[in-house]
Design a protein around this motif. Structure first.
Motif, PDB file in Angstrom:
ATOM      1  N   LEU A  69       0.877  -1.174   0.000  1.00  0.00           N
ATOM      2  CA  LEU A  69       0.000   0.000   0.000  1.00  0.00           C
ATOM      3  C   LEU A  69       0.909   1.217   0.000  1.00  0.00           C
ATOM      4  CD1 LEU A  69      -2.649   1.614   0.396  1.00  0.00           C
ATOM      5  CD2 LEU A  69      -2.475   1.133   2.833  1.00  0.00           C
ATOM      6  N   VAL A  70       0.851   2.005  -1.073  1.00  0.00           N
ATOM      7  CA  VAL A  70       1.728   3.161  -1.209  1.00  0.00           C
ATOM      8  C   VAL A  70       0.931   4.440  -0.988  1.00  0.00           C
ATOM      9  CG1 VAL A  70       3.206   4.463  -2.782  1.00  0.00           C
ATOM     10  CG2 VAL A  70       3.221   1.954  -2.826  1.00  0.00           C
ATOM     11  N   VAL A  71       1.351   5.219   0.002  1.00  0.00           N
ATOM     12  CA  VAL A  71       0.727   6.507   0.283  1.00  0.00           C
ATOM     13  C   VAL A  71       1.646   7.579  -0.291  1.00  0.00           C
ATOM     14  CG1 VAL A  71      -0.010   8.087   2.100  1.00  0.00           C
ATOM     15  CG2 VAL A  71      -0.353   5.624   2.381  1.00  0.00           C
ATOM     16  N   VAL A 128      -0.091  -3.722  -6.068  1.00  0.00           N
ATOM     17  CA  VAL A 128       0.111  -2.441  -5.388  1.00  0.00           C
ATOM     18  C   VAL A 128      -1.217  -1.700  -5.280  1.00  0.00           C
ATOM     19  CG1 VAL A 128       1.318  -0.222  -5.507  1.00  0.00           C
ATOM     20  CG2 VAL A 128       2.468  -2.303  -6.305  1.00  0.00           C
ATOM     21  N   LEU A 129      -1.457  -1.119  -4.107  1.00  0.00           N
ATOM     22  CA  LEU A 129      -2.574  -0.203  -3.905  1.00  0.00           C
ATOM     23  C   LEU A 129      -1.986   1.196  -3.754  1.00  0.00           C
ATOM     24  CD1 LEU A 129      -4.389  -2.274  -1.104  1.00  0.00           C
ATOM     25  CD2 LEU A 129      -4.905  -2.275  -3.550  1.00  0.00           C
ATOM     26  N   LEU A 130      -2.498   2.148  -4.521  1.00  0.00           N
ATOM     27  CA  LEU A 130      -1.959   3.516  -4.471  1.00  0.00           C
ATOM     28  C   LEU A 130      -3.017   4.456  -3.924  1.00  0.00           C
ATOM     29  CD1 LEU A 130      -0.337   3.932  -8.019  1.00  0.00           C
ATOM     30  CD2 LEU A 130       0.866   3.682  -5.839  1.00  0.00           C
ATOM     31  N   ASP A 136       1.357  14.618 -10.691  1.00  0.00           N
ATOM     32  CA  ASP A 136       2.656  14.319 -11.300  1.00  0.00           C
ATOM     33  C   ASP A 136       3.227  12.951 -10.908  1.00  0.00           C
ATOM     34  OD1 ASP A 136       3.019  14.877  -8.652  1.00  0.00           O
ATOM     35  OD2 ASP A 136       4.738  16.209  -8.935  1.00  0.00           O
ATOM     36  N   ASP A 137       2.464  12.138 -10.176  1.00  0.00           N
ATOM     37  CA  ASP A 137       3.020  10.870  -9.710  1.00  0.00           C
ATOM     38  C   ASP A 137       3.328   9.928 -10.865  1.00  0.00           C
ATOM     39  OD1 ASP A 137       2.997  11.584  -7.102  1.00  0.00           O
ATOM     40  OD2 ASP A 137       1.182  10.498  -6.560  1.00  0.00           O
ATOM     41  N   PRO A 138       4.577   9.465 -10.959  1.00  0.00           N
ATOM     42  CA  PRO A 138       4.945   8.587 -12.073  1.00  0.00           C
ATOM     43  C   PRO A 138       4.600   7.115 -11.832  1.00  0.00           C
ATOM     44  CG  PRO A 138       6.885   9.088 -10.760  1.00  0.00           C
ATOM     45  CD  PRO A 138       5.729   9.809 -10.123  1.00  0.00           C
ATOM     46  N   LEU A 139       4.228   6.753 -10.601  1.00  0.00           N
ATOM     47  CA  LEU A 139       4.090   5.326 -10.283  1.00  0.00           C
ATOM     48  C   LEU A 139       3.026   4.579 -11.096  1.00  0.00           C
ATOM     49  CD1 LEU A 139       4.703   4.996  -6.435  1.00  0.00           C
ATOM     50  CD2 LEU A 139       6.112   4.086  -8.287  1.00  0.00           C
ATOM     51  N   PRO A 140       1.811   5.161 -11.294  1.00  0.00           N
ATOM     52  CA  PRO A 140       0.797   4.361 -11.989  1.00  0.00           C
ATOM     53  C   PRO A 140       1.268   3.888 -13.370  1.00  0.00           C
ATOM     54  CG  PRO A 140      -0.222   6.268 -10.975  1.00  0.00           C
ATOM     55  CD  PRO A 140       1.270   6.445 -10.813  1.00  0.00           C
ATOM     56  N   ASP A 141       1.848   4.781 -14.162  1.00  0.00           N
ATOM     57  CA  ASP A 141       2.301   4.364 -15.487  1.00  0.00           C
ATOM     58  C   ASP A 141       3.484   3.405 -15.404  1.00  0.00           C
ATOM     59  OD1 ASP A 141       0.334   5.619 -16.846  1.00  0.00           O
ATOM     60  OD2 ASP A 141       1.605   7.115 -17.825  1.00  0.00           O
ATOM     61  N   PRO A 149       0.196  -5.519 -11.142  1.00  0.00           N
ATOM     62  CA  PRO A 149      -1.214  -5.237 -10.844  1.00  0.00           C
ATOM     63  C   PRO A 149      -1.349  -4.084  -9.861  1.00  0.00           C
ATOM     64  CG  PRO A 149      -0.792  -7.596 -10.722  1.00  0.00           C
ATOM     65  CD  PRO A 149       0.551  -6.914 -10.832  1.00  0.00           C
ATOM     66  N   CYS A 150      -2.280  -3.186 -10.141  1.00  0.00           N
ATOM     67  CA  CYS A 150      -2.384  -1.968  -9.336  1.00  0.00           C
ATOM     68  C   CYS A 150      -3.828  -1.483  -9.270  1.00  0.00           C
ATOM     69  CB  CYS A 150      -1.489  -0.904  -9.983  1.00  0.00           C
ATOM     70  SG  CYS A 150      -1.647   0.724  -9.259  1.00  0.00           S
ATOM     71  N   VAL A 151      -4.261  -1.074  -8.077  1.00  0.00           N
ATOM     72  CA  VAL A 151      -5.577  -0.440  -7.912  1.00  0.00           C
ATOM     73  C   VAL A 151      -5.369   0.898  -7.226  1.00  0.00           C
ATOM     74  CG1 VAL A 151      -7.820  -0.570  -6.742  1.00  0.00           C
ATOM     75  CG2 VAL A 151      -6.867  -2.609  -7.816  1.00  0.00           C
ATOM     76  N   ILE A 152      -6.049   1.918  -7.747  1.00  0.00           N
ATOM     77  CA  ILE A 152      -5.892   3.274  -7.229  1.00  0.00           C
ATOM     78  C   ILE A 152      -7.069   3.627  -6.333  1.00  0.00           C
ATOM     79  CG2 ILE A 152      -5.788   5.706  -7.941  1.00  0.00           C
ATOM     80  CD1 ILE A 152      -4.374   4.630 -10.516  1.00  0.00           C
ATOM     81  N   GLY A 153      -6.793   4.255  -5.212  1.00  0.00           N
ATOM     82  CA  GLY A 153      -7.839   4.785  -4.343  1.00  0.00           C
ATOM     83  C   GLY A 153      -8.075   6.227  -4.750  1.00  0.00           C
ATOM     84  N   GLY A 154      -9.249   6.530  -5.282  1.00  0.00           N
ATOM     85  CA  GLY A 154      -9.506   7.874  -5.823  1.00  0.00           C
ATOM     86  C   GLY A 154      -9.491   7.813  -7.334  1.00  0.00           C
TER      87      GLY A 154
END
Lengths: 340, 340
Positions: A69-71, A128-130, A136-141, A149-154
């Motif tokens: 979980l990345v904050v 990963v949960l973000l 400007d966050d580069p992590l999702p791409d 695998p990634c799910v975004i909160g928001g």
């Protein structure tokens, strides 16, 4: 019997006369094992009373059974804003049910994003949960490019060529109901302490405030809007700017509870009473909202549930590589206490 | 020139006419590269303006440049007790300086320990910091057996055949000075809300309390001692037990700030004034200790520094496999406010 020692995978392999890898394949239900070998391994497991452990399971699947979980905030924020504790509670309840490990990380500077990106794309986690993403966050791409695998909160704020999975809470709707209450209780000069430009939650809550004013035939000129970054400190500075620009304000919608508490303290410092002179409504329904003085009227977000749903989407949809994108929007509601 | 794209390790390898691995070895200062090859790679790096990144460095060293901080508590505690936020602040300041990534994990049940142990021994981190250990925690031995570098926050309570590295704060000394203050300010019936049996910090603070009473010629019968687990909720229950057993108590040393605040609230509920009827001294000097009513007299622990020193010991001594054990004990001091 083995003298009270817990039997190991190695003991099973020895007794069945096969290699460790074969034992793991049987345990993990692989079909690349002949029926005779499978039977021999299963007999050895039964005779020894072997309980397959987690390490054995991951030996073949190469899964880590670990989710990060990345904050996307400096680490102080993780502890200063109850929102994150609520997310973690929801995330970790579901991960525990699913027997998965949670790792928490914060990351805000470009260097930190770079380092964390290396780690997350290095086969150390299954997904990963973000949360708390900024524009400007580069992590999702970066995660998408690496197939992590990634799910975004928001709701994400950018265009991307990758499928996106997210769980959001309706921020426009939440801000709309807070502002409408201020209108319906007779407030005439309603200002807002908004969130930051570079976050969707900031923009959406501002839009909900504007929409409620428009729907009641009012304007929302720029002087009624001051920006903060959701933190207590920024709320105090924003409130001072509003008081200088709009000394006759009598209603205030604040886009986070910490900023709302700061606003109330600042109003008091200049001799204004809450709610008599200025009604104040916050956002989040943090644990401390009901203990504040006066108790804070605020928008309740199902934050813990958002954390839980993020894990479910990740494990049930994204990790198994089900096709397409997924978006789930949860509903907030207004909790009326005494401040507004 | 390459049209504005950041040059990659691949481009350097192509230009120098060598493999990726060779480029990495040059970047990491390996001596397994011939002088001619080294020169060719260094020229290619200079011509392209290549900035070696983190991933390239880890390619050869197999280091993850990642450290895990494990809090051996249920995850709610991580957020409810300011002690942990202070540790994280100290840890992450030093890790940032050293360009290392921090991962946070909580683990309390046997299943969680098992799962986390699999992860931590699976080459996913370079080292582990352990805090809030309980007597039955299996992680220290499991990490030692697997050769995973580890530093413990707090003095370990068990015997082990492995070298141990720890950073502690002098808990006996801290409790001694708190209790001595209660004696010196004329309190006659001094009770304590102690920490849990299975934690060194709990046992050491109780020992400091007993020692101060002994040194002034007093006894500390069992009725003066009630146990909590450092949490707010447990402080309330312990205070009720003490009031039932020792209704005439007039001084109280409490082994954590959250328990001290709960004790003050409980004393008030039964009509006793703090400090007039009962003087109360806490432990931790948490951020909220100065905002409580009355402001809390408490033992200040250099918690943030403890986090920082743990990282330094891990990175400078344990990861490089310097011989032996290391133990560093930091000093607390008393912060006198109004409660005792």
């Amino acid at each position: 019997m083995n003298g009270g020692r817990r039997p190991t995978l190695e003991m099973v392999a020895l007794r069945a006369g096969v290699g460790r890898g074969t034992v793991s394949r049987v345990i993990n239900g692989s079909d690349q094992v002949s029926p005779a070998t499978r039977a021999a391994v299963q007999n050895a497991i039964a005779e020894l009373g072997y309980v397959p452990n987690h390490a054995a399971r991951t030996l073949v699947t190469r899964r880590t059974d670990t989710i990060a979980l990345v904050v996307s905030e400096p680490d102080e924020r993780l502890f200063a804003q109850p929102f994150f504790a609520d997310i973690v509670r929801g995330v970790s309840a579901v991960l525990n049910e699913r027997e998965q490990q949670l790792l928490l990380a914060t990351s805000r500077s470009a260097d930190e994003h770079d380092r964390l990106g290396d780690y997350l794309t290095g086969h150390h986690v299954d997904g990963v949960l973000l949360v708390s993403l900024h524009r400007d966050d580069p992590l999702p791409d970066r995660l998408a490019e690496a197939g992590v695998p990634c799910v975004i909160g928001g709701r994400p704020q950018w265009q991307t060529r990758y499928p996106i999975h997210y769980v959001d809470i309706d921020n426009i709707g939440g801000a709309y109901m807070a502002t409408r209450r201020l209108i319906q209780t007779g407030r005439r000069r309603i200002a807002t302490v908004a969130g930051p430009h570079d976050m969707v939650a900031g923009e959406d809550r501002l839009e909900g405030y504007r929409k409620a004013l428009r729907d009641s035939g009012r304007a929302a000129p720029g002087e009624l809007i001051a920006r903060g970054d959701f933190s207590f400190e920024s709320g105090e500075a924003a409130m001072r700017r509003l008081l200088a620009a709009v000394p006759d304000l009598d209603g205030l919608f604040v886009a986070s509870d910490p900023m709302a508490l700061a606003a109330i303290r600042t109003l008091r410092d200049v001799g204004l009473r809450v709610p008599d002179d200025v009604a104040v409504i916050g956002y989040d329904d943090s644990s401390f909202a009901s203990h504040s003085d006066p108790p804070l009227t605020t928008v309740h977000q199902p934050t813990e549930r958002m954390g839980a749903e993020m894990v479910r989407v990740l494990i049930d949809t994204v990790v198994p590589k089900a096709a397409g994108s997924s978006r789930l929007i949860l509903d907030p509601h207004l909790v009326i206490r005494e401040s507004g």
